[in-house]
Scaffold this active site. Structure first.
Site, PDB file in Angstrom:
ATOM      1  CG  ASN A   1     -19.401 -20.475   1.981  1.00 11.09           C
ATOM      2  OD1 ASN A   1     -19.359 -21.168   2.987  1.00 11.09           O
ATOM      3  ND2 ASN A   1     -18.386 -19.728   1.615  1.00 11.09           N
ATOM      4  CG  ASP A   2     -16.922 -19.824  -1.650  1.00  9.38           C
ATOM      5  OD1 ASP A   2     -17.965 -19.248  -1.378  1.00  9.38           O
ATOM      6  OD2 ASP A   2     -15.797 -19.323  -1.495  1.00  9.38           O
TER       7      ASP A   2
ATOM      8  CD1 TRP B   1     -21.870 -22.461   5.369  1.00  8.66           C
ATOM      9  CD2 TRP B   1     -23.707 -21.196   5.416  1.00  8.66           C
ATOM     10  NE1 TRP B   1     -21.615 -21.340   4.629  1.00  8.66           N
ATOM     11  CE2 TRP B   1     -22.722 -20.537   4.643  1.00  8.66           C
ATOM     12  CE3 TRP B   1     -24.961 -20.581   5.585  1.00  8.66           C
ATOM     13  CZ2 TRP B   1     -22.944 -19.306   4.043  1.00  8.66           C
ATOM     14  CZ3 TRP B   1     -25.169 -19.355   4.990  1.00  8.66           C
ATOM     15  CH2 TRP B   1     -24.170 -18.721   4.230  1.00  8.66           C
TER      16      TRP B   1
ATOM     17  CD  GLU C   1     -14.684 -13.160  -0.793  1.00  9.53           C
ATOM     18  OE1 GLU C   1     -14.462 -13.093   0.407  1.00  9.53           O
ATOM     19  OE2 GLU C   1     -15.806 -13.437  -1.259  1.00  9.53           O
TER      20      GLU C   1
ATOM     21  CD1 TRP D   1     -20.394 -13.806  -0.120  1.00 12.65           C
ATOM     22  CD2 TRP D   1     -21.163 -14.530   1.849  1.00 12.65           C
ATOM     23  NE1 TRP D   1     -19.720 -14.968   0.190  1.00 12.65           N
ATOM     24  CE2 TRP D   1     -20.168 -15.428   1.393  1.00 12.65           C
ATOM     25  CE3 TRP D   1     -21.778 -14.788   3.074  1.00 12.65           C
ATOM     26  CZ2 TRP D   1     -19.788 -16.565   2.122  1.00 12.65           C
ATOM     27  CZ3 TRP D   1     -21.400 -15.919   3.789  1.00 12.65           C
ATOM     28  CH2 TRP D   1     -20.420 -16.788   3.312  1.00 12.65           C
TER      29      TRP D   1
ATOM     30  CG  ASP E   1     -10.930 -17.688  -1.813  1.00 13.27           C
ATOM     31  OD1 ASP E   1     -10.923 -18.353  -0.758  1.00 13.27           O
ATOM     32  OD2 ASP E   1     -11.637 -16.672  -1.974  1.00 13.27           O
TER      33      ASP E   1
ATOM     34  CG  PHE F   1     -11.615 -19.758   4.571  1.00 13.46           C
ATOM     35  CD1 PHE F   1     -12.300 -20.370   5.609  1.00 13.46           C
ATOM     36  CD2 PHE F   1     -11.589 -18.367   4.541  1.00 13.46           C
ATOM     37  CE1 PHE F   1     -12.955 -19.624   6.588  1.00 13.46           C
ATOM     38  CE2 PHE F   1     -12.237 -17.605   5.514  1.00 13.46           C
ATOM     39  CZ  PHE F   1     -12.913 -18.229   6.532  1.00 13.46           C
TER      40      PHE F   1
HETATM   41  C1  FRU Z   1     -16.185 -16.493  -0.688  1.00 13.38           C
HETATM   42  C2  FRU Z   1     -15.412 -16.742   0.602  1.00 13.38           C
HETATM   43  C3  FRU Z   1     -13.981 -17.086   0.278  1.00 13.38           C
HETATM   44  C4  FRU Z   1     -13.558 -17.861   1.493  1.00 13.38           C
HETATM   45  C5  FRU Z   1     -14.824 -18.611   1.852  1.00 13.38           C
HETATM   46  C6  FRU Z   1     -15.005 -18.805   3.329  1.00 13.38           C
HETATM   47  O1  FRU Z   1     -17.544 -16.710  -0.602  1.00 13.38           O
HETATM   48  O2  FRU Z   1     -15.488 -15.601   1.423  1.00 13.38           O
HETATM   49  O3  FRU Z   1     -13.154 -15.982  -0.001  1.00 13.38           O
HETATM   50  O4  FRU Z   1     -12.496 -18.732   1.215  1.00 13.38           O
HETATM   51  O5  FRU Z   1     -15.900 -17.861   1.332  1.00 13.38           O
HETATM   52  O6  FRU Z   1     -16.067 -19.659   3.600  1.00 13.38           O
END
Ligand code: FRU
Length: 527
Positions: A22-23, A20, A204, A294, A153, A84
């Site tokens: 994400n950010d 996986w 975020e 999301w 963040d 995170f």
């Molecule tokens: C945004 C988020 C951030 C967090 C991260 C967790 O997509 O929710 O706020 O740090 O992803 O994976």
């Protein structure tokens, strides 16, 4: 064609080797080794999100081809702890005191990130002594602890005028972007808050950078600050999205020019944008965003890995006619096909044009055949782009449109097509990413049709209005840039039966001579 679970992996977009993602996190440019570093929220052993998450790591020489490295930052082995999102800065002058003279100032890397636990979110710090491949956590962490489970963040920048580090961090469910200040990256003081824009459920991933104005006015500023803010959920088009504000920043407070919030990208798959640290200010900000939403991120049909980042985009500001009466600043985004470094040293460039189709000054009616058929003899790379300037005659009537069709190759006698359609009367685009894939047929949040309004780039009383669109399709993602980057729309899509994009054509069903294709280039690109 390699028909396996890799078929729809984008080639020019950063993807994790497995698991996986994400950010994007901690983006920075290494001026010494001329390498772009990207970290990202990564879970190597599962393809759904979870709280016990690492910073994955990839690097690139040209922002097009990405090499995957071992994960760079891990949580301690304590129940529910995860690293995170966060940022990296170059602490050239060793303000933090973590470095000694033996380490090149360009490699004095400090990461600031959120430690997420089942009951808290605190801001922590780690530094690297090997140019960003591994990190050592500061033994006096956390550096910010305000006793909350909802503060995260951090994005950090060096503010030259006040000679201070500034951190933006989201107090997510209070709808605050907090500004903190520090001279050593360890001790932080809260200096201001910003609230604005679409609120949704939570804020975020905030960001802030100064951008040059391409067409500055003689009596106006030549640069402005842009504040970036992600919200999730609650986007006007569903789920997660990014917005921005234009204004000034004095080292303490961000003051927006007006009360407006502006949309960073009009597609469904553009979130948690972050800019690279340590680029040259006159180049504008270069950054990437997570190319998903999301609303459906945990469900999309890729097997071994989930998600890609967007292409790296260069950001500047431009005064733009947004309607006949208003000319105002807008964020301009263009994909970075060539960096300053690849221009100076072409051996750093990883990609090539495999095929090209060109056309000029062609009136488009139902009779006209326009398009690339690069792949009759062999399989496509699955990566195509198009660059189109066209003019719409002044007498366009209702219902006239033309479509840019992105076709898959034919599998078992059928092909699939996604479309980018221009509607002349409403001067609106719609994007139709409908496919036959089961995932798309079943998940209602994966809107397949989206539209956006688009002011012409220029206008001539006799000839009509002229528009521009650039698009790049890379296996399962389509990025669109209108009027040289004044508006963008980024969307993923999933063809069924392991199909990949293979040709692009342009077609209309009108016989009226309304549309002139002034210039068109379609290319097939490969690594
Ligand atoms: C945004 C988020 C951030 C967090 C991260 C967790 O997509 O929710 O706020 O740090 O992803 O994976």
């Amino acid at each position: 064609l390699k028909v396996d679970e890799e078929y729809n992996r984008p080639q020019f977009h950063l993807t994790p080797e497995k698991g996986w993602m994400n950010d994007p996190n901690g983006l920075w440019y290494d001026r010494k080794d001329k390498i772009w570093h990207a970290y990202y929220q990564h879970l190597p052993n599962q393809t759904t999100h979870g709280p016990v998450i690492n910073w994955g790591h990839s690097t690139s020489k040209d922002l097009m081809k990405w090499d995957v490295h071992d994960d760079a930052l891990f949580p301690d082995n304590k129940t529910g702890h995860g690293i995170f999102s966060g940022a990296v800065v170059i602490d050239r002058n060793n303000t933090s005191g973590f470095f000694n003279d033996s380490l090149d100032p360009e490699h004095r890397i400090v990461a600031l990130y959120t430690l997420n636990t089942p009951t808290s979110e605190t801001q922590e710090l780690a530094y690297s002594l090997d140019g960003g491949y591994s990190f050592i956590k500061y033994d006096k962490n956390p550096v910010i602890d305000v006793d909350t489970p909802q503060q995260r963040d951090p994005k950090v920048l060096w503010h030259e005028e006040t000679q201070k580090w500034v951190m933006l961090v989201a107090k997510t469910q209070e709808y605050k972007v907090e500004f903190w200040s520090s001279s050593n990256l360890k001790e932080w003081e809260l200096i201001s808050n910003f609230t604005g824009g679409v609120l949704g459920f939570q804020y975020e991933c905030p960001g802030l950078f100064k951008l040059p104005i391409e067409n500055a006015k003689e009596d106006g500023p030549d640069s402005k600050w842009v504040l970036i803010l992600a919200i999730n959920p609650g986007s006007p088009i569903g789920g997660s999205f990014n917005q921005y504000f234009i204004g000034d920043f004095d080292g303490k407070t961000f003051t927006p020019d007006d009360h407006a919030t502006r949309i960073q990208d009009f597609g469904k798959d553009y979130y948690a944008f972050q800019a690279f640290d340590n680029t040259e200010p006159e180049d504008g900000a270069i950054g990437i965003a997570w190319a998903s939403n999301w609303q459906y991120a945990n469900l999309v049909p890729t097997k071994k890995w989930r998600h890609s980042q967007s292409l790296a985009r260069k950001h500047t500001l431009r005064y733009v006619d947004v309607n006949p009466e208003t000319n105002q600043l807008a964020l301009v985004q263009t994909p970075v096909f060539e960096t300053k470094e690849t221009k100076a040293d072409p051996s750093l460039k990883s990609w090539d044009v495999i095929n090209e189709y060109d056309l000029e000054d062609t009136v488009l009616t139902s009779e006209t055949l326009v398009g690339s058929d690069f792949n009759s003899e062999r399989n496509s790379s699955g990566v195509l782009d198009f660059n189109l300037t066209f003019t719409v005659a002044p007498n366009a009537t209702y219902g006239l449109n033309f479509g840019i069709n992105i076709d898959s190759q034919i599998v078992e006698g059928t092909k699939e097509t996604i479309q980018v359609v221009f509607d002349a009367q409403q001067t609106t685009w719609f994007i139709d990413r409908t496919t036959q894939h089961n995932f798309q047929r079943k998940i209602p949040y994966f809107q397949e049709r989206l539209s956006l309004y688009h002011q012409f780039a220029s206008s001539d009383a006799e000839k009509g209005n002229t528009y521009h669109v650039y698009g790049i399709v890379d296996r399962n993602i389509l990025e669109l840039y209108f009027n040289n980057g004044e508006i963008t729309s980024t969307n993923t899509f999933f063809f069924s039966q392991n199909k990949i994009p293979s040709s692009i054509s342009i077609a209309t069903d009108t016989d009226e001579e309304i549309f002139t294709l002034d210039s068109l280039v379609i290319r097939e690109l490969g690594l």
